[in-house]
Scaffold this active site. Structure first.
Site, short mmCIF file in Angstrom:
data_model
loop_
_atom_site.label_atom_id
_atom_site.label_comp_id
_atom_site.label_asym_id
_atom_site.label_seq_id
_atom_site.Cartn_x
_atom_site.Cartn_y
_atom_site.Cartn_z
N ARG A 79 -0.54 2.29 -17.05
CA ARG A 79 -0.44 2.54 -15.61
C ARG A 79 0.33 1.42 -14.91
NH1 ARG A 79 -1.15 0.01 -10.92
NH2 ARG A 79 -3.03 -0.98 -11.73
N ASP A 80 -0.25 0.24 -14.80
CA ASP A 80 0.41 -0.86 -14.09
C ASP A 80 1.68 -1.26 -14.83
OD1 ASP A 80 0.72 -2.74 -12.13
OD2 ASP A 80 -1.16 -3.79 -12.49
N HIS B 131 -7.66 -9.55 -12.24
CA HIS B 131 -6.45 -8.76 -12.51
C HIS B 131 -5.27 -9.66 -12.13
CE1 HIS B 131 -4.14 -4.81 -12.40
NE2 HIS B 131 -3.35 -5.58 -11.68
N HIS C 36 -1.47 -11.09 -12.38
CA HIS C 36 -0.07 -10.92 -12.79
C HIS C 36 0.44 -12.30 -13.20
CE1 HIS C 36 0.83 -6.64 -11.84
NE2 HIS C 36 -0.35 -6.76 -11.25
N CYS D 283 4.66 -4.48 -9.60
CA CYS D 283 4.25 -3.54 -8.55
C CYS D 283 5.47 -3.23 -7.70
CB CYS D 283 3.14 -4.13 -7.69
SG CYS D 283 2.65 -3.03 -6.36
N ASN E 293 1.97 -7.91 -15.78
CA ASN E 293 0.58 -8.33 -15.83
C ASN E 293 0.43 -9.41 -16.89
OD1 ASN E 293 0.53 -5.29 -15.09
ND2 ASN E 293 -1.46 -6.06 -14.47
P1 HMG Z 1 1.21 9.69 2.42
O1 HMG Z 1 2.64 10.09 2.54
O2 HMG Z 1 0.64 8.82 3.47
O3 HMG Z 1 0.29 10.97 2.27
O4 HMG Z 1 1.03 9.04 0.99
P2 HMG Z 1 -0.06 12.11 3.27
O5 HMG Z 1 -1.53 12.29 3.23
O6 HMG Z 1 0.61 11.89 4.60
O7 HMG Z 1 0.63 13.39 2.60
C1 HMG Z 1 2.03 13.48 2.45
C2 HMG Z 1 2.37 14.34 1.24
O8 HMG Z 1 1.90 13.64 0.07
C3 HMG Z 1 1.67 15.70 1.23
O9 HMG Z 1 2.54 16.62 0.57
C4 HMG Z 1 0.47 15.47 0.35
O10 HMG Z 1 0.02 16.64 -0.27
C5 HMG Z 1 1.04 14.51 -0.67
P3 HMG Z 1 3.44 17.67 1.39
O11 HMG Z 1 2.46 18.48 2.18
O12 HMG Z 1 4.34 16.83 2.27
O13 HMG Z 1 4.18 18.42 0.31
N1 HMG Z 1 -0.01 13.68 -1.29
C6 HMG Z 1 -0.14 13.51 -2.61
N2 HMG Z 1 0.55 13.98 -3.68
C7 HMG Z 1 0.13 13.62 -4.91
N3 HMG Z 1 -0.95 12.84 -5.11
C8 HMG Z 1 -1.66 12.34 -4.08
C9 HMG Z 1 -1.26 12.68 -2.78
N4 HMG Z 1 -1.75 12.37 -1.55
C10 HMG Z 1 -0.97 12.98 -0.66
N5 HMG Z 1 -2.71 11.56 -4.33
C11 HMG Z 1 -0.12 8.02 -0.85
C12 HMG Z 1 -0.16 8.36 0.64
C13 HMG Z 1 -1.23 7.05 -1.14
C14 HMG Z 1 -0.30 9.29 -1.66
C15 HMG Z 1 1.28 7.40 -1.17
O14 HMG Z 1 1.50 6.31 -0.29
C16 HMG Z 1 1.43 6.95 -2.60
O15 HMG Z 1 1.50 7.77 -3.51
N6 HMG Z 1 1.54 5.63 -2.81
C17 HMG Z 1 1.71 5.06 -4.15
C18 HMG Z 1 0.68 4.01 -4.34
C19 HMG Z 1 0.78 3.39 -5.73
O16 HMG Z 1 0.66 4.06 -6.72
N7 HMG Z 1 1.01 2.05 -5.76
C20 HMG Z 1 1.06 1.31 -6.99
C21 HMG Z 1 -0.31 1.12 -7.59
S1 HMG Z 1 -1.27 -0.13 -6.79
C22 HMG Z 1 -0.96 -1.57 -7.70
O17 HMG Z 1 -0.12 -1.57 -8.56
C23 HMG Z 1 -1.84 -2.77 -7.48
C24 HMG Z 1 -2.90 -2.96 -8.56
O18 HMG Z 1 -2.30 -3.04 -9.84
C25 HMG Z 1 -3.69 -4.25 -8.29
C26 HMG Z 1 -2.81 -5.46 -8.06
O19 HMG Z 1 -2.02 -5.81 -8.93
O20 HMG Z 1 -2.95 -6.04 -6.99
C27 HMG Z 1 -3.88 -1.78 -8.58
MG MG Z 2 -1.45 -4.83 -10.75
#
Ligand code: HMG
Ligand code: MG
Length: 298
Positions: free
Chosen positions: A11-12, A203, A205, A236, A245
């Site tokens: 995933r990450d 967690h 990096h 990220c 990571n």
């Molecule tokens: P949004 O645009 O605010 O969502 O996205 P919305 O509620 O306004 O909806 C817009 C459209 O998105 C709609 O579709 C929804 O159905 C769709 P439309 O009607 O326009 O066709 N939608 C989705 N589709 C698929 N899956 C969903 C979903 N939700 C709504 N779950 C959202 C909000 C959170 C979905 C968006 O901003 C997003 O996908 N962000 C990606 C976040 C991400 O994956 N980030 C990386 C991981 S975090 C990380 O790496 C940190 C971590 O490792 C810890 C660390 O290192 O600190 C964990």
């Molecule tokens: Mg991370």
């Protein structure tokens, strides 16, 4: 408390890769991780394909995995839509994610911290009903790429809310890999006054090569749960310059040499990383991976 290692490479690790990894290869990678002895594997995330195209095959990949077997798989779910997809796919554990910095949460999931927490309420309610475990991530626990230094009190506040909502563990995301052990100590001194060590995970990096030192400090302070990624894959998309990571090889080498068993077979882990290295066609960063492979080849 026993040591727990959560492998976040699929995933990450893969969410930020330039080249697209075929679903079959992700599956093969995960099989190799399982053969290496990894029990906790974060397989993918159910987020918008437009935002994270690399994990756009979450449903297909999940259908290949044995989600009822011995391996405890989890998936990242930012909202109810993501949760429902993970539930449908058969996951028994999901992870919600927010941060201690407003700007980061906005860029990452297009919400304020409060909105993200409000949105998680439904996930926690449904998960309780469906019998799923929920892990909580708090990102930017020390530094934020947009806001700089983060107040440990904010990390405490957000972590406590997620625990109160029902998270079984908070994974403390040192998202950009800038922290040093003294900062980890300052953070943990604040958190551990109100949160038991067995509810926290590290967690880290490894952007500045500090991750293993930060693990050592956390371990000394009682933390026994750590996230890492095979070969040091990762980054990220919402944190520019953040490299991979902490590598699982570096973590396992460190623990084994320190006399702490992990249950992970390093030589089999090398096979998983080397498989990904050949798929991605780029060198992986983990020092232990590079050294151990060279040793094995000599
Ligand atoms: P949004 O645009 O605010 O969502 O996205 P919305 O509620 O306004 O909806 C817009 C459209 O998105 C709609 O579709 C929804 O159905 C769709 P439309 O009607 O326009 O066709 N939608 C989705 N589709 C698929 N899956 C969903 C979903 N939700 C709504 N779950 C959202 C909000 C959170 C979905 C968006 O901003 C997003 O996908 N962000 C990606 C976040 C991400 O994956 N980030 C990386 C991981 S975090 C990380 O790496 C940190 C971590 O490792 C810890 C660390 O290192 O600190 C964990
Ligand atoms: Mg991370």
């Amino acid at each position: 408390m026993a040591l727990k290692i959560t492998e976040v490479g699929p995933r990450d690790g893969l969410q930020n890769e330039k080249s697209e990894v075929p679903t079959r290869d992700k599956f093969e990678f995960i099989q190799k991780l399982i053969r290496a002895g990894l029990i906790h594997i974060e397989a993918t995330s159910f987020v918008r394909k437009e935002n994270i195209p690399q994990l756009g095959d979450a449903k297909e990949l999940s259908s290949l995995l044995d989600l009822n077997g011995k391996t405890q798989f989890s998936a990242l779910t930012p909202n109810l839509k993501g949760y429902q997809a993970a539930l449908e796919a058969g996951y028994k554990e999901v992870a919600v994610f927010t941060a201690a910095s407003e700007s980061f949460v906005k860029k990452n999931i297009n919400r304020t911290i409060q909105e993200s927490i409000d949105g998680f309420k439904e996930i926690f309610q449904e998960a309780k009903k469906d019998g799923l475990k929920v892990r909580g991530y708090v990102s930017t626990v020390i530094d934020c790429p947009y806001e700089g230094k983060i107040d440990p009190k904010k990390v405490l506040e957000v972590s406590k809310i997620l625990l109160d909502q029902g998270a079984y563990e908070i994974s403390l995301g040192e998202t950009i890999g800038t922290a040093v052990p003294s900062e980890v100590e300052t953070l943990l001194n604040v958190l551990l006054k109100e949160i038991p060590a067995d509810k926290l995970a590290g967690h880290f990096h490894d952007t500045y090569g500090m991750a293993i030192s930060n693990v050592q400090k956390s371990y000394e302070m009682g933390i026994r749960s750590f996230d890492s990624s095979s070969g040091g894959l990762g980054g990220c998309p919402y944190a520019k310059g953040a490299s991979g990571n902490l590598a699982t090889e570096d973590l396992v080498y460190y623990f084994h040499k320190s006399g702490i068993e992990t249950g992970i077979d390093l030589s089999k882990l090398l096979e998983a990383s080397s498989f990904m290295e050949s798929i991605l066609q780029r060198k992986l960063a983990s020092r232990s991976y590079i050294a151990l492979r060279a040793k094995a080849a000599s």
